[in-house]
Design a protein around this motif. Structure first.
Motif, PDB file in Angstrom:
ATOM      1  N   ALA A   9       0.861  -1.191   0.000  1.00  0.00           N
ATOM      2  CA  ALA A   9       0.000   0.000   0.000  1.00  0.00           C
ATOM      3  C   ALA A   9       0.890   1.232   0.000  1.00  0.00           C
ATOM      4  N   LYS A  10       0.318   2.373  -0.443  1.00  0.00           N
ATOM      5  CA  LYS A  10       1.069   3.631  -0.440  1.00  0.00           C
ATOM      6  C   LYS A  10       1.456   4.029   0.980  1.00  0.00           C
ATOM      7  N   ASN A  11       2.438   4.863   1.122  1.00  0.00           N
ATOM      8  CA  ASN A  11       2.747   5.422   2.441  1.00  0.00           C
ATOM      9  C   ASN A  11       1.905   6.692   2.626  1.00  0.00           C
ATOM     10  N   TRP A  12       1.265   6.821   3.789  1.00  0.00           N
ATOM     11  CA  TRP A  12       0.311   7.928   4.000  1.00  0.00           C
ATOM     12  C   TRP A  12       0.807   8.978   4.987  1.00  0.00           C
ATOM     13  N   ASP A  13       2.103   8.972   5.258  1.00  0.00           N
ATOM     14  CA  ASP A  13       2.665   9.943   6.220  1.00  0.00           C
ATOM     15  C   ASP A  13       2.182  11.365   5.949  1.00  0.00           C
ATOM     16  N   HIS A  14       2.114  11.721   4.665  1.00  0.00           N
ATOM     17  CA  HIS A  14       1.778  13.110   4.315  1.00  0.00           C
ATOM     18  C   HIS A  14       0.329  13.477   4.652  1.00  0.00           C
TER      19      HIS A  14
END
Ligand code: PLP
Length: 481
Positions: A9-14
């Motif tokens: 899955a994408k990284n959602w830190d932002h």
């Protein structure tokens, strides 16, 4: 057919809020992760399962249209606790339905009576609400009472869960000096008198753990409590009295060498020996007291209660309405069955005395092992009066490196010695908690401690665990240069 490898899955830190990005993993929980099978834990304050009052649990399923029991319910043996739909005071339908965040009335009534019996608040408009345990309640209270940028006062060493809940809320944690009786009222007063408003608003909240403090094991004597309360009145603070170890009495009536005397402790003696709570002292309604079932019944219930002035309790429940929505119904029914239907107040006290006796036995085993296995020229400890923690000071200045390089103000050396003892203890087969994990401020700590808990490990392994810790200290301190 070979499936194509799935992507990550994408990284959602932002997309994380400021709060979520500043959240760190729980120090203690991560220290206890994936323990090796042969490592004995003196690390995490989690009562061993022998402390739970239930041996088994039955939740009867529904019957079908012919009144026949459905599959899940066949083969019942002994039924220690049954809760059925249509039962009188507290039926399963109520437990499984949405309920008031404050808690279901029959259990809440018991908690109210209990609070009156134990603390007899000194003002009229006090109230109680159930919580989903103390940690959740602390988080709610901090959101309720503080804004980002506010400072909160704590003991200089404290429960990591409270610190870790407060930091992502953007709060500045201020550790107040302690001595052998706990938080120092003179230091507290000085901090508040000299508060520089340029550094942020003056604190409004003092969080403290008055009995069997986590991690130091200290129980504040009554005069100390009165002195702290006077300072708190002077500076108009709210106290969060987090007291999960209150009922686990290690000294007083249970700490007799003579076992026959031990058996004759009456409930009256036990109750009169309990410390005077801040809630009992309070005349302004500034104390919010947290009780938890975690250490005295079972932590998986995720249930406790908060008591204090009605206005603050109403604000607490209003917050719960949109967050936890109160303690779980099945947990509440388990407690109701036990506390109200089976035990009553007297039975509950008998249970608490029984728990205290068992913790006391474990403490005695641990202390015997400390005397036998810890090098007294390097280690010292104080016998706790309540709770489940032994706070062992290890004199890092006696380490060969410190002697060779001089102790100066080199805290890096101290930190590395603490880390080496911790790692070596693990190699020797015991998990302990490093004192610096509990330090509110990481600087200015010129002493090195380890917290040992005698609650979690199997009783027959406690002595061996302390021996492993003693070996670790010896090997670390007596190693060749
Ligand atoms: N407060 C203190 C001081 C503790 O030491 C602990 C447990 O380690 C807790 C609260 C956790 O309580 P609860 O399980 O009710 O969240």
């Amino acid at each position: 057919r070979i499936q194509p490898a799935k992507p990550h899955a994408k990284n959602w830190d932002h997309h994380f809020s400021l709060e979520a990005s500043s959240r760190r993993v729980s120090t203690l929980k991560s220290s206890a992760k994936t323990p090796q099978a042969d490592v004995i834990s003196l690390g995490v304050g989690r009562p061993a399962s022998e402390f739970y009052p239930w041996q088994s649990m039955i939740m009867p399923g529904a019957t079908d249209s012919h009144g026949t029991r459905t599959e899940a319910n066949q083969g019942d043996a002994a039924l220690p606790m049954i809760c059925t739909q249509g039962e009188s005071a507290f039926d399963l339908r109520t437990a499984l339905d949405y309920g008031p965040s404050k808690g279901l009335a029959p259990l809440l009534r018991f908690v109210h009576q209990h609070t009156k019996l134990m603390h007899n608040p000194q003002y009229i408009n006090w109230d109680v609400s159930l919580t989903c345990g103390a940690t959740s309640a602390i988080e709610i209270l901090l959101r309720m009472l503080c804004d980002r940028g506010d400072s909160i006062l704590m003991e200089e060493y404290t429960y990591t869960g409270a610190m870790e809940a407060a930091r992502p809320l953007g709060l500045n944690l201020v550790g107040v000096e302690m001595d052998r009786d706990g938080l120092d009222p003179v230091a507290l007063d000085k901090r508040l008198l000299q508060w520089d408003v340029a550094s942020g608003p003056k604190p409004k909240v003092l969080y403290l753990v008055p009995c069997g403090q986590n991690p130091t094991g200290i129980t504040q004597p009554e005069e100390r409590r009165r002195a702290i309360y006077a300072v708190v009145e002077r500076h108009d603070l709210i106290i969060i009295e987090d007291d999960p170890y209150y009922f686990i009495r290690l000294s007083g009536p249970f700490h007799h060498a003579d076992t026959t005397e031990k058996q004759h402790v009456t409930a009256d003696k036990y109750l009169t020996d309990l410390p005077l709570s801040y809630l009992s002292l309070d005349t302004s309604g500034r104390v919010l007291r947290l009780d938890s079932t975690s250490k005295i019944i079972a932590p998986g219930l995720r249930c406790g209660w908060i008591s204090g002035c009605s206005q603050l309790i109403a604000a607490f429940t209003a917050h719960s309405d949109f967050s936890t929505m109160g303690a779980s119904g099945p947990s509440q029914v388990m407690l109701y069955k036990l506390l109200v239907e089976r035990w009553g107040h007297e039975g509950f006290f008998q249970w608490l005395m029984h728990q205290s006796r068992r913790y006391n036995e474990r403490l005695n085993t641990t202390l015997d092992a400390c005397r036998r296995y810890l090098p007294i020229e390097i280690c010292n400890w104080t016998v706790p009066e309540c709770g489940m923690f032994l706070w062992v000071e290890v004199d890092w200045k006696k380490h060969p490196k410190a002697r060779r390089e001089g102790v100066g103000i080199d805290s890096a050396l101290q930190v590395s010695i603490e880390g080496s003892v911790h790692a070596r203890a693990r190699e020797e087969g015991v998990l302990v908690s490093s004192g610096s994990w509990f330090a509110v401020s990481k600087t200015n700590q010129d002493r090195t401690y380890f917290r040992l808990t005698f609650a979690a490990a199997p009783g027959h392994k406690l002595s061996r665990a302390v021996e492993c810790f003693g070996n670790a200290v010896r090997k670390e301190f007596l190693k060749k240069r």
